[in-house]
Design an enzyme around this catalytic site. Structure first.
Site, PDB file in Angstrom:
ATOM      1  N   LYS A 199      46.014  43.854  51.878  1.00  0.00           N
ATOM      2  CA  LYS A 199      46.220  43.046  50.660  1.00  0.00           C
ATOM      3  C   LYS A 199      47.536  43.451  49.991  1.00  0.00           C
ATOM      4  O   LYS A 199      47.707  44.591  49.581  1.00  0.00           O
ATOM      5  CB  LYS A 199      45.037  43.269  49.698  1.00  0.00           C
ATOM      6  CG  LYS A 199      45.207  42.636  48.317  1.00  0.00           C
ATOM      7  CD  LYS A 199      43.959  42.825  47.434  1.00  0.00           C
ATOM      8  CE  LYS A 199      44.175  42.343  46.004  1.00  0.00           C
ATOM      9  NZ  LYS A 199      42.998  42.573  45.124  1.00  0.00           N
ATOM     10  N   ASP A 258      48.522  42.077  39.845  1.00  0.00           N
ATOM     11  CA  ASP A 258      47.300  41.309  39.589  1.00  0.00           C
ATOM     12  C   ASP A 258      46.981  41.299  38.092  1.00  0.00           C
ATOM     13  O   ASP A 258      46.364  42.234  37.572  1.00  0.00           O
ATOM     14  CB  ASP A 258      46.136  41.918  40.381  1.00  0.00           C
ATOM     15  CG  ASP A 258      44.839  41.138  40.192  1.00  0.00           C
ATOM     16  OD1 ASP A 258      44.898  40.014  39.640  1.00  0.00           O
ATOM     17  OD2 ASP A 258      43.783  41.646  40.612  1.00  0.00           O
ATOM     18  N   ASP A 296      48.101  46.955  43.309  1.00  0.00           N
ATOM     19  CA  ASP A 296      47.168  46.082  44.033  1.00  0.00           C
ATOM     20  C   ASP A 296      47.716  45.673  45.414  1.00  0.00           C
ATOM     21  O   ASP A 296      47.112  44.859  46.109  1.00  0.00           O
ATOM     22  CB  ASP A 296      46.857  44.842  43.168  1.00  0.00           C
ATOM     23  CG  ASP A 296      45.456  44.301  43.399  1.00  0.00           C
ATOM     24  OD1 ASP A 296      44.629  45.024  43.978  1.00  0.00           O
ATOM     25  OD2 ASP A 296      45.202  43.143  42.996  1.00  0.00           O
ATOM     26  N   GLU A 314      41.074  37.324  43.511  1.00  0.00           N
ATOM     27  CA  GLU A 314      42.147  36.666  44.266  1.00  0.00           C
ATOM     28  C   GLU A 314      42.430  37.339  45.605  1.00  0.00           C
ATOM     29  O   GLU A 314      42.920  36.689  46.525  1.00  0.00           O
ATOM     30  CB  GLU A 314      43.432  36.634  43.418  1.00  0.00           C
ATOM     31  CG  GLU A 314      44.298  37.908  43.444  1.00  0.00           C
ATOM     32  CD  GLU A 314      43.581  39.158  42.964  1.00  0.00           C
ATOM     33  OE1 GLU A 314      42.641  39.037  42.157  1.00  0.00           O
ATOM     34  OE2 GLU A 314      43.935  40.264  43.399  1.00  0.00           O
ATOM     35  N   ARG A 317      40.506  38.404  47.946  1.00  0.00           N
ATOM     36  CA  ARG A 317      39.759  37.803  49.050  1.00  0.00           C
ATOM     37  C   ARG A 317      40.338  36.450  49.462  1.00  0.00           C
ATOM     38  O   ARG A 317      40.228  36.051  50.611  1.00  0.00           O
ATOM     39  CB  ARG A 317      38.268  37.703  48.667  1.00  0.00           C
ATOM     40  CG  ARG A 317      38.013  36.837  47.474  1.00  0.00           C
ATOM     41  CD  ARG A 317      36.644  37.091  46.847  1.00  0.00           C
ATOM     42  NE  ARG A 317      36.622  38.320  46.035  1.00  0.00           N
ATOM     43  CZ  ARG A 317      35.542  38.779  45.414  1.00  0.00           C
ATOM     44  NH1 ARG A 317      34.393  38.144  45.500  1.00  0.00           N
ATOM     45  NH2 ARG A 317      35.606  39.891  44.699  1.00  0.00           N
ATOM     46  N   LYS A 341      42.909  39.722  32.956  1.00  0.00           N
ATOM     47  CA  LYS A 341      42.325  41.046  32.735  1.00  0.00           C
ATOM     48  C   LYS A 341      42.608  41.506  31.312  1.00  0.00           C
ATOM     49  O   LYS A 341      43.531  41.002  30.676  1.00  0.00           O
ATOM     50  CB  LYS A 341      42.965  42.061  33.702  1.00  0.00           C
ATOM     51  CG  LYS A 341      42.580  41.882  35.139  1.00  0.00           C
ATOM     52  CD  LYS A 341      43.264  42.938  36.007  1.00  0.00           C
ATOM     53  CE  LYS A 341      42.922  42.764  37.474  1.00  0.00           C
ATOM     54  NZ  LYS A 341      41.520  43.008  37.806  1.00  0.00           N
ATOM     55  N   ASP A 354      40.472  36.051  39.080  1.00  0.00           N
ATOM     56  CA  ASP A 354      40.746  37.472  39.280  1.00  0.00           C
ATOM     57  C   ASP A 354      40.171  37.978  40.615  1.00  0.00           C
ATOM     58  O   ASP A 354      40.492  39.077  41.052  1.00  0.00           O
ATOM     59  CB  ASP A 354      40.174  38.274  38.097  1.00  0.00           C
ATOM     60  CG  ASP A 354      40.773  39.661  37.997  1.00  0.00           C
ATOM     61  OD1 ASP A 354      41.758  39.936  38.716  1.00  0.00           O
ATOM     62  OD2 ASP A 354      40.261  40.469  37.191  1.00  0.00           O
TER      63      ASP A 354
HETATM   64  N1  BES Z   1      42.534  44.108  42.201  1.00  0.00           N
HETATM   65  C1  BES Z   1      41.266  43.919  41.624  1.00  0.00           C
HETATM   66  C2  BES Z   1      40.281  45.022  41.952  1.00  0.00           C
HETATM   67  C3  BES Z   1      40.553  46.375  41.340  1.00  0.00           C
HETATM   68  C4  BES Z   1      39.987  46.703  40.128  1.00  0.00           C
HETATM   69  C5  BES Z   1      41.291  47.301  42.010  1.00  0.00           C
HETATM   70  C6  BES Z   1      40.202  47.963  39.602  1.00  0.00           C
HETATM   71  C7  BES Z   1      41.489  48.555  41.485  1.00  0.00           C
HETATM   72  C8  BES Z   1      40.942  48.883  40.274  1.00  0.00           C
HETATM   73  C9  BES Z   1      40.636  42.613  42.126  1.00  0.00           C
HETATM   74  O1  BES Z   1      41.515  41.594  42.401  1.00  0.00           O
HETATM   75  C10 BES Z   1      39.739  42.128  41.028  1.00  0.00           C
HETATM   76  O2  BES Z   1      40.238  41.846  39.986  1.00  0.00           O
HETATM   77  N2  BES Z   1      38.446  42.074  41.313  1.00  0.00           N
HETATM   78  C11 BES Z   1      37.483  41.662  40.348  1.00  0.00           C
HETATM   79  C12 BES Z   1      36.475  40.794  41.045  1.00  0.00           C
HETATM   80  C13 BES Z   1      35.523  40.107  40.115  1.00  0.00           C
HETATM   81  C14 BES Z   1      36.251  39.055  39.319  1.00  0.00           C
HETATM   82  C15 BES Z   1      34.410  39.511  40.911  1.00  0.00           C
HETATM   83  C16 BES Z   1      36.821  42.911  39.764  1.00  0.00           C
HETATM   84  O3  BES Z   1      36.551  43.840  40.527  1.00  0.00           O
HETATM   85  O4  BES Z   1      36.616  42.964  38.577  1.00  0.00           O
HETATM   86 ZN    ZN Z   2      43.460  42.199  42.923  1.00  0.00          ZN
HETATM   87 ZN    ZN Z   3      41.964  40.443  40.651  1.00  0.00          ZN
END
Ligand code: BES
Ligand code: ZN
Ligand code: ZN
Length: 498
Positions: free
Chosen positions: A263, A268, A286, A348, A350, A275, A346
């Site tokens: 990725k 992000d 990210d 994204e 995947r 966020k 968020d």
């Molecule tokens: N890049 C983030 C995941 C992340 C969070 C990495 C904290 C490192 C530290 C990912 O893109 C994300 O935002 N995931 C969301 C998914 C949710 C919306 C289902 C998350 O984990 O909050």
């Molecule tokens: Zn992310």
């Molecule tokens: Zn995200």
């Protein structure tokens, strides 16, 4: 920077001599140098030193006034009671680096204990890794005006070894792995205004100039022609175009083919599902999955294995809000035709990985696929910052990865997949939606990716908890850890043997 010598420690004339000493029962294994042994005995008598793992003392031996050639600093490091393993030597290496950083020493010699039960190449490999990784610094954006900044940095390490040829093999492995990890850390440390999707492409091209690797960088028009709707949707809100960097290592033989996908989200913000502000700056990390897989290709390019082909793909973009950004409720079509309802912008990672996985599996027909991604905050809740989350459709591949991670000090923990999780992704308007409910967030993210890999043995590594703030260790600095680089390299190195 690092080399093996047969020069006796007593004849060494650099800045510092480092002795690693084992604590055998209550005593310390005898050191071959009588004056060093005397000093160790005194330190033990004083009660300050017992040889416990990580304990150190530094002293300044008398130098013969007529023969000023002798070494001026001696550092003694305890290795503890347990039989040493790979991780212990890595940690000792890291301790050497952090202690030396506080001195003015630039050239050091390390003397490892002889009786350890480990092969000389393994000892040297891990020591080299520990020293080089512990010595890592990222000072590109420092102007040098902060007196608090440590400026020390080891310039040359020589390791004393009896079996020079064997030790050299181990040193080379350690050096190649550490260089790759450092490169991954460098990319991650770069801020998002300096490390953009284009930079992934440029890095790939640079690799292909230096090593026997082939590169192809897909730009926005290629990505559009290929109908990679996930990568395009995530990119919609960004002012800078996406890329997909593909680096290939081919042996030209009929050998297993391993596909790595990382990725490469260079920032992000969450997009429209934005966020909260606290900690958002960390989302420049990210892209650590993408950085790791390209760094592995550097190591592969240097090692040129003949037992497998390795291909890396990095889909890269920012995820930003804006008038043209993808919105919750939008339906997108991925490479290969599957439709997805974007519930949360968020989630994204995947979306961009889905295109890369579907494309990679179709185009390269690999024997195994491994993706690496900072995918979910939920994995940090579940496993903390100590283990990478692993999900896999193939037990043998999962076991290989767990074994490789264990040898590298990068532990993995396997989580399940299954239809009950996949069901959480049912959409009323499209084939899938991009999030489940609030439960099992790491697994539903994995289950989403699973929909795009077909029947190929596949494993997904969620490194959101370990890509930075990884378990504090002497050779893991604050900031990005480079996690995954050594595990994947180890996986490739051992592929035919298991
Ligand atoms: N890049 C983030 C995941 C992340 C969070 C990495 C904290 C490192 C530290 C990912 O893109 C994300 O935002 N995931 C969301 C998914 C949710 C919306 C289902 C998350 O984990 O909050
Ligand atoms: Zn992310
Ligand atoms: Zn995200």
């Amino acid at each position: 920077m690092i080399k093996i010598v047969k020069t006796k420690p007593a004849e060494y004339t650099g800045d510092m001599l480092v002795y690693l000493v084992r604590q055998i029962k209550k005593t310390i294994s005898k050191c071959d140098n009588r004056s060093v042994q005397e000093m160790i005995d005194r330190a033990i008598e004083s009660g300050d030193f017992s040889g416990k793992e990580g304990q150190t003392f530094l002293y300044y031996p008398e130098v013969d006034p007529d023969n000023k050639k002798g070494v001026r600093r001696i550092l003694v490091i305890g290795m503890g009671k347990e039989d040493p393993d790979r991780e212990l030597f890595r940690k000792a290496g890291g301790t050497i680096a952090s202690t030396v950083k506080k001195t003015k020493a630039l050239n050091i010699m390390v003397v490892a204990p002889e009786t350890t039960g480990m092969a000389a190449d393994d000892i040297v490999e891990c020591l080299a890794e520990g020293v080089l990784l512990g010595n890592y610094q990222f000072k590109k954006y420092k102007t040098g005006n902060d007196p608090e900044d440590e400026d020390g940095c080891i310039k040359e390490v020589v390791i004393f070894a009896q079996d020079e040829a064997l030790a050299k093999k181990g040193m080379k492995r350690g050096r190649i792995a550490s260089d790759a990890v450092s490169v991954a850390r460098d990319m991650a440390n770069e801020p998002a205004n300096f490390w953009t999707p284009t930079d992934f492409g440029e890095f790939g091209k640079e690799l292909a100039r230096k090593y026997p690797l082939k590169v192809k960088v897909l730009g926005k028009s290629d990505i559009t022609k290929l109908k990679m709707g996930g990568l395009l949707a995530v990119n919609q809100g960004s002012a800078i175009p996406p890329t997909m960097t593909i680096v290939e290592y081919r042996t030209g033989k009929k050998v297993p083919k391993i596909l790595l996908v990382g990725k490469g989200l260079t920032f992000d913000s969450g997009g429209i599902s934005i966020k909260s502000g606290s900690g958002m700056h960390e989302m420049k990390y990210d892209m650590c999955g993408g950085a790791a897989v390209l760094a592995v290709m550097q190591a592969i390019g240097e090692e040129r294995p003949n037992h497998c082909d390795v291909i890396a793909i990095v889909p890269a973009t920012e995820n930003m809000p804006g008038p043209s950004a993808v919105k919750p409720g939008d339906v997108i079509t991925h490479y290969g035709g599957k439709t997805v309802e974007v519930i949360n912008t968020d989630a994204e990672g995947r979306l961009i990985l889905a295109d890369a996985l579907a494309y990679g599996v179709e185009k390269f027909k690999p024997d195994a696929v491994i993706d690496l991604a900072t995918l979910t905050g939920a994995v940090v809740v579940g496993l903390g910052h100590h283990r990478t989350g692993l999900m896999s459709t193939d037990d043998r591949l999962a076991e290989k990865l767990i074994a490789a991670g264990a040898r590298c000090g990068e532990p993995l923990w396997r989580l399940p997949l299954g239809p009950e999780y996949t069901k959480q992704l049912k959409s009323t308007v499209a084939d899938l939606k991009n999030i489940g409910n609030r439960t099992g967030g790491t697994i539903t993210a994995g289950a989403f990716l699973q929909e795009f890999v077909g029947d190929v043995p596949w494993a997904h590594l969620d490194i959101a908890g370990t890509a930075w703030d990884f378990t504090e260790k002497s050779y893991i600095p604050k900031g990005p850890s480079g996690v995954g680089v050594r595990t994947l390299l180890e996986l490739v190195r051992h592929w035919k043997r298991s």
